[in-house]
Design a protein around this motif. Sequence first.
Motif, PDB file in Angstrom:
ATOM      1  N   LEU A 120      -0.935   4.389 -11.145  1.00  0.00           N
ATOM      2  CA  LEU A 120      -0.352   4.267  -9.810  1.00  0.00           C
ATOM      3  C   LEU A 120      -0.416   5.580  -9.033  1.00  0.00           C
ATOM      4  CD1 LEU A 120       2.690   2.078 -10.846  1.00  0.00           C
ATOM      5  CD2 LEU A 120       1.002   1.415  -9.115  1.00  0.00           C
ATOM      6  N   VAL A 121      -0.023   6.673  -9.677  1.00  0.00           N
ATOM      7  CA  VAL A 121       0.053   7.935  -8.946  1.00  0.00           C
ATOM      8  C   VAL A 121      -1.330   8.442  -8.560  1.00  0.00           C
ATOM      9  CG1 VAL A 121      -0.046   9.637 -10.857  1.00  0.00           C
ATOM     10  CG2 VAL A 121       1.408  10.072  -8.855  1.00  0.00           C
ATOM     11  N   THR A 122      -2.353   8.120  -9.328  1.00  0.00           N
ATOM     12  CA  THR A 122      -3.701   8.564  -8.989  1.00  0.00           C
ATOM     13  C   THR A 122      -4.354   7.658  -7.944  1.00  0.00           C
ATOM     14  OG1 THR A 122      -4.569   7.354 -10.909  1.00  0.00           O
ATOM     15  CG2 THR A 122      -4.133   9.705 -11.195  1.00  0.00           C
ATOM     16  N   ASN A 123      -3.618   6.633  -7.520  1.00  0.00           N
ATOM     17  CA  ASN A 123      -4.158   5.728  -6.501  1.00  0.00           C
ATOM     18  C   ASN A 123      -3.262   5.627  -5.274  1.00  0.00           C
ATOM     19  OD1 ASN A 123      -6.750   4.135  -7.487  1.00  0.00           O
ATOM     20  ND2 ASN A 123      -5.456   4.541  -9.267  1.00  0.00           N
ATOM     21  N   GLY A 124      -2.442   6.673  -5.072  1.00  0.00           N
ATOM     22  CA  GLY A 124      -1.688   6.765  -3.835  1.00  0.00           C
ATOM     23  C   GLY A 124      -0.333   6.088  -3.816  1.00  0.00           C
ATOM     24  N   TYR A 125       0.169   5.684  -4.979  1.00  0.00           N
ATOM     25  CA  TYR A 125       1.491   5.067  -5.051  1.00  0.00           C
ATOM     26  C   TYR A 125       2.507   6.080  -5.582  1.00  0.00           C
ATOM     27  CZ  TYR A 125      -1.210   0.804  -4.445  1.00  0.00           C
ATOM     28  OH  TYR A 125      -2.066  -0.151  -3.959  1.00  0.00           O
ATOM     29  N   LYS A 126       3.774   5.715  -5.496  1.00  0.00           N
ATOM     30  CA  LYS A 126       4.845   6.623  -5.919  1.00  0.00           C
ATOM     31  C   LYS A 126       5.600   5.999  -7.091  1.00  0.00           C
ATOM     32  CE  LYS A 126       7.900   9.961  -5.867  1.00  0.00           C
ATOM     33  NZ  LYS A 126       7.554  11.313  -6.356  1.00  0.00           N
ATOM     34  N   PRO A 127       5.240   6.357  -8.334  1.00  0.00           N
ATOM     35  CA  PRO A 127       5.959   5.810  -9.483  1.00  0.00           C
ATOM     36  C   PRO A 127       7.233   6.594  -9.793  1.00  0.00           C
ATOM     37  CG  PRO A 127       3.724   6.564 -10.066  1.00  0.00           C
ATOM     38  CD  PRO A 127       4.089   7.151  -8.745  1.00  0.00           C
ATOM     39  N   ILE A 128       8.293   5.866 -10.105  1.00  0.00           N
ATOM     40  CA  ILE A 128       9.545   6.461 -10.576  1.00  0.00           C
ATOM     41  C   ILE A 128       9.817   5.848 -11.942  1.00  0.00           C
ATOM     42  CG2 ILE A 128      11.982   6.879 -10.116  1.00  0.00           C
ATOM     43  CD1 ILE A 128      10.024   5.435  -7.297  1.00  0.00           C
ATOM     44  N   VAL A 129       9.802   6.684 -12.993  1.00  0.00           N
ATOM     45  CA  VAL A 129       9.888   6.180 -14.362  1.00  0.00           C
ATOM     46  C   VAL A 129      11.272   6.473 -14.935  1.00  0.00           C
ATOM     47  CG1 VAL A 129       8.868   6.209 -16.660  1.00  0.00           C
ATOM     48  CG2 VAL A 129       7.425   6.646 -14.655  1.00  0.00           C
ATOM     49  N   VAL A 130      11.892   5.437 -15.494  1.00  0.00           N
ATOM     50  CA  VAL A 130      13.207   5.572 -16.139  1.00  0.00           C
ATOM     51  C   VAL A 130      13.069   5.179 -17.604  1.00  0.00           C
ATOM     52  CG1 VAL A 130      15.609   4.814 -16.153  1.00  0.00           C
ATOM     53  CG2 VAL A 130      14.376   5.013 -13.974  1.00  0.00           C
ATOM     54  N   GLU A 173       0.839  -1.200   0.000  1.00  0.00           N
ATOM     55  CA  GLU A 173       0.000   0.000   0.000  1.00  0.00           C
ATOM     56  C   GLU A 173       0.878   1.255   0.000  1.00  0.00           C
ATOM     57  OE1 GLU A 173      -3.677   1.617  -0.360  1.00  0.00           O
ATOM     58  OE2 GLU A 173      -3.263  -0.528  -0.114  1.00  0.00           O
ATOM     59  N   GLY A 174       0.634   2.130  -0.970  1.00  0.00           N
ATOM     60  CA  GLY A 174       1.384   3.377  -1.052  1.00  0.00           C
ATOM     61  C   GLY A 174       2.840   3.197  -1.434  1.00  0.00           C
ATOM     62  N   GLY A 175       3.198   2.050  -2.017  1.00  0.00           N
ATOM     63  CA  GLY A 175       4.593   1.729  -2.281  1.00  0.00           C
ATOM     64  C   GLY A 175       5.235   2.519  -3.412  1.00  0.00           C
ATOM     65  N   ARG A 176       6.561   2.449  -3.427  1.00  0.00           N
ATOM     66  CA  ARG A 176       7.364   3.054  -4.488  1.00  0.00           C
ATOM     67  C   ARG A 176       7.554   2.016  -5.597  1.00  0.00           C
ATOM     68  NH1 ARG A 176      10.790   7.400  -3.475  1.00  0.00           N
ATOM     69  NH2 ARG A 176      12.504   6.387  -4.583  1.00  0.00           N
ATOM     70  N   VAL A 177       7.203   2.407  -6.828  1.00  0.00           N
ATOM     71  CA  VAL A 177       7.265   1.486  -7.969  1.00  0.00           C
ATOM     72  C   VAL A 177       8.214   2.048  -9.016  1.00  0.00           C
ATOM     73  CG1 VAL A 177       5.957   0.273  -9.739  1.00  0.00           C
ATOM     74  CG2 VAL A 177       4.871   0.808  -7.535  1.00  0.00           C
ATOM     75  N   LEU A 178       9.295   1.327  -9.269  1.00  0.00           N
ATOM     76  CA  LEU A 178      10.196   1.706 -10.346  1.00  0.00           C
ATOM     77  C   LEU A 178       9.631   1.148 -11.650  1.00  0.00           C
ATOM     78  CD1 LEU A 178      12.829   2.732 -11.621  1.00  0.00           C
ATOM     79  CD2 LEU A 178      13.903   0.562 -10.942  1.00  0.00           C
ATOM     80  N   ILE A 179       9.366   2.024 -12.617  1.00  0.00           N
ATOM     81  CA  ILE A 179       8.854   1.612 -13.921  1.00  0.00           C
ATOM     82  C   ILE A 179       9.948   1.825 -14.952  1.00  0.00           C
ATOM     83  CG2 ILE A 179       7.107   1.996 -15.700  1.00  0.00           C
ATOM     84  CD1 ILE A 179       5.281   3.143 -13.545  1.00  0.00           C
ATOM     85  N   MET A 180      10.370   0.755 -15.579  1.00  0.00           N
ATOM     86  CA  MET A 180      11.355   0.856 -16.658  1.00  0.00           C
ATOM     87  C   MET A 180      10.602   0.955 -17.975  1.00  0.00           C
ATOM     88  SD  MET A 180      14.386  -1.806 -15.573  1.00  0.00           S
ATOM     89  CE  MET A 180      13.337  -3.272 -15.705  1.00  0.00           C
ATOM     90  N   GLY A 181      10.638   2.133 -18.589  1.00  0.00           N
ATOM     91  CA  GLY A 181       9.945   2.337 -19.844  1.00  0.00           C
ATOM     92  C   GLY A 181       8.883   3.403 -19.737  1.00  0.00           C
ATOM     93  N   VAL A 188       4.655  11.869 -10.073  1.00  0.00           N
ATOM     94  CA  VAL A 188       5.507  10.933 -10.809  1.00  0.00           C
ATOM     95  C   VAL A 188       6.916  11.514 -10.907  1.00  0.00           C
ATOM     96  CG1 VAL A 188       5.906   9.756 -13.004  1.00  0.00           C
ATOM     97  CG2 VAL A 188       3.574  10.014 -12.135  1.00  0.00           C
ATOM     98  N   ASP A 189       7.896  10.695 -10.582  1.00  0.00           N
ATOM     99  CA  ASP A 189       9.306  11.092 -10.649  1.00  0.00           C
ATOM    100  C   ASP A 189       9.883  10.533 -11.942  1.00  0.00           C
ATOM    101  OD1 ASP A 189      11.830  11.950 -10.076  1.00  0.00           O
ATOM    102  OD2 ASP A 189      12.214  10.512  -8.461  1.00  0.00           O
ATOM    103  N   TRP A 190      10.422  11.412 -12.789  1.00  0.00           N
ATOM    104  CA  TRP A 190      10.939  10.993 -14.095  1.00  0.00           C
ATOM    105  C   TRP A 190      12.470  11.018 -14.107  1.00  0.00           C
ATOM    106  CZ3 TRP A 190       7.373   9.418 -17.640  1.00  0.00           C
ATOM    107  CH2 TRP A 190       6.050   9.871 -17.486  1.00  0.00           C
ATOM    108  N   HIS A 191      13.068   9.991 -14.703  1.00  0.00           N
ATOM    109  CA  HIS A 191      14.508   9.966 -14.984  1.00  0.00           C
ATOM    110  C   HIS A 191      14.641   9.612 -16.462  1.00  0.00           C
ATOM    111  CE1 HIS A 191      15.980  10.067 -10.725  1.00  0.00           C
ATOM    112  NE2 HIS A 191      14.769   9.578 -10.516  1.00  0.00           N
ATOM    113  N   LEU A 192      14.579  10.650 -17.307  1.00  0.00           N
ATOM    114  CA  LEU A 192      14.583  10.444 -18.751  1.00  0.00           C
ATOM    115  C   LEU A 192      15.982  10.643 -19.320  1.00  0.00           C
ATOM    116  CD1 LEU A 192      11.213  12.256 -19.484  1.00  0.00           C
ATOM    117  CD2 LEU A 192      11.632   9.796 -19.264  1.00  0.00           C
TER     118      LEU A 192
END
Length: 388
Positions: free
Chosen positions: A166-176, A146-154, A204-208
Motif C-alpha cells: 500500500l505505502v509503495t503505491n500512494g496509500y497511507k497504511p496504519i498498522v496496529v 485512491e490514496g486512501g488511509r487503510v487501517l491494518i489490524m495485524g 507507514v504509521d505503526w501502533h505496536l
Amino acid sequence: MNAPVAPTIVVVGSGLAGFGVLRELRRLSPEARLVMVTLEDGHFYSKPALSTALAKGKTSDTLVTTPAENMIANLKLDARIGREAEAIDRAGKALLTTGGPIQYDAVILATGAEPIRPAIGGDAAHRAISVNQLEHYDRFRKELPEGGRVLIMGAGLVGTEFANDLVTNGYKPIVVDMLSQPLAQLVPTAVGETVQESLRASGVDWHLGRKVEAIDYRHTERGYVATLDDGTRIEADIVLSAVGLRPNVKLAQEAGLVIGRGIKVNEFGQTSDPDIYAIGDCAEYPNGLAAYVTPIMAAARGIAPSALGTPTPIRFPPLSVQVKTTLCPINLLPPAAAIQGEWRKVESDVKGDKHLFVDHDNKIQGYVLTREKCEERMEMDRMVGEAA
C-alpha cells in the motif's frame, strides 16, 4: 479377466493445495475419476500474490492465471463448482454435498484456513475485510479510494506485506498489533525493528503493543473510526483484518476425525480415517502446521500416490519463506515451534544482516536474511537441510 475399476478420488477445495494434489493425481493416474468440490469459482490463482497485487497493478480478474474451464479440461475433472461439502458419510464412503452425494474411494480435504475474527466492539467491526480469496480482494479494491488511509489490524506476514504494498503505491497504511514489532513470531527483534523503520520511513504509521477495541462507522470524509486500548482514535477509509488464519476443520471435525490445531495427519497425509487425507492450510502434519507453497507441493507429491494405493511418505524440504517487503527484502526459515534455542546475528554490513537460530545442541535450525543477503537463500536451505 476383468480390468480393475478406476478409483474415484474426491478433492474438497480449489486452492493451491486442491489443484496441487489434483495435478499429481492426474499425472500418476490418467484413468482415475477425479471429482473436485468447491464453493469458489474454480479459477486457479496464487493466494500469496493477493498481498502484493496492488504494486503489480492486478485486479481480481488478472490475478487468475488459469480459468476454471481450462483447469477442468486439462485435468479431466468432474468439477462441482459452487457446491458445498456438507458432511462425510464414512461408513457409506460418500461425500454429501449441496449437489447430492458423491461416492469415493478416497477423499482429500483441501479446505484451507479461515480468517480469525477478533472480538471487537463498535457498529462497524463486521465490515473489516480479510483478504483471503479473490472475492475478498475484489471487494478490497472496489472500496479502496485512491490514496486512501487503510487501517491494518495485524503486523504478521500478511499485514506487513500489505503495508509495504500500500505505502509503495500512494496509500497511507496504519498498522496496529498487540506485539511489539512487525513479524514478531518469525524474526529476531533486530530484524523486526529494521522492517518497522524501513516502512516507517516511507510513510507507514505503526501502533505496536496496542489493540483495536472498537470500530465505528461515521458519515464523514473518513468512514471509519477505530479506538485503541489506550484511547487513540484512528480515522480510516477502509479496515483490513490480517490478524491470522485458523485451519478450516469443521467438515473433518463433524465427521469424527482427530483434530489438533488442524486436521491431524500421518506421514502419508492420512487422517484418523485411512481413506480420508488432508493437505495444505487445514492439515496438521506430524511436525505441525505448514501453510506455505513449498510444503503444499511436497505434500501433494506424497498424498497423491498414497490415495491411489501406493503409500508414499511426505518429504518436506527446508520450508523457507520469502517475505515480499520490497522496502526491506527478507528470506527466512523459521525454526519449528517446539525447538528451544536463540537467534544469533552472525553478519551485519552494507549488504544486509544474517541471523541464525541455534538450538541447545548448537545446531542451526533456522535463519533470517535481509536485503542483498537474500541471495544466499539456497545455500542456507542446503545448510539447514544437511544439519537436520
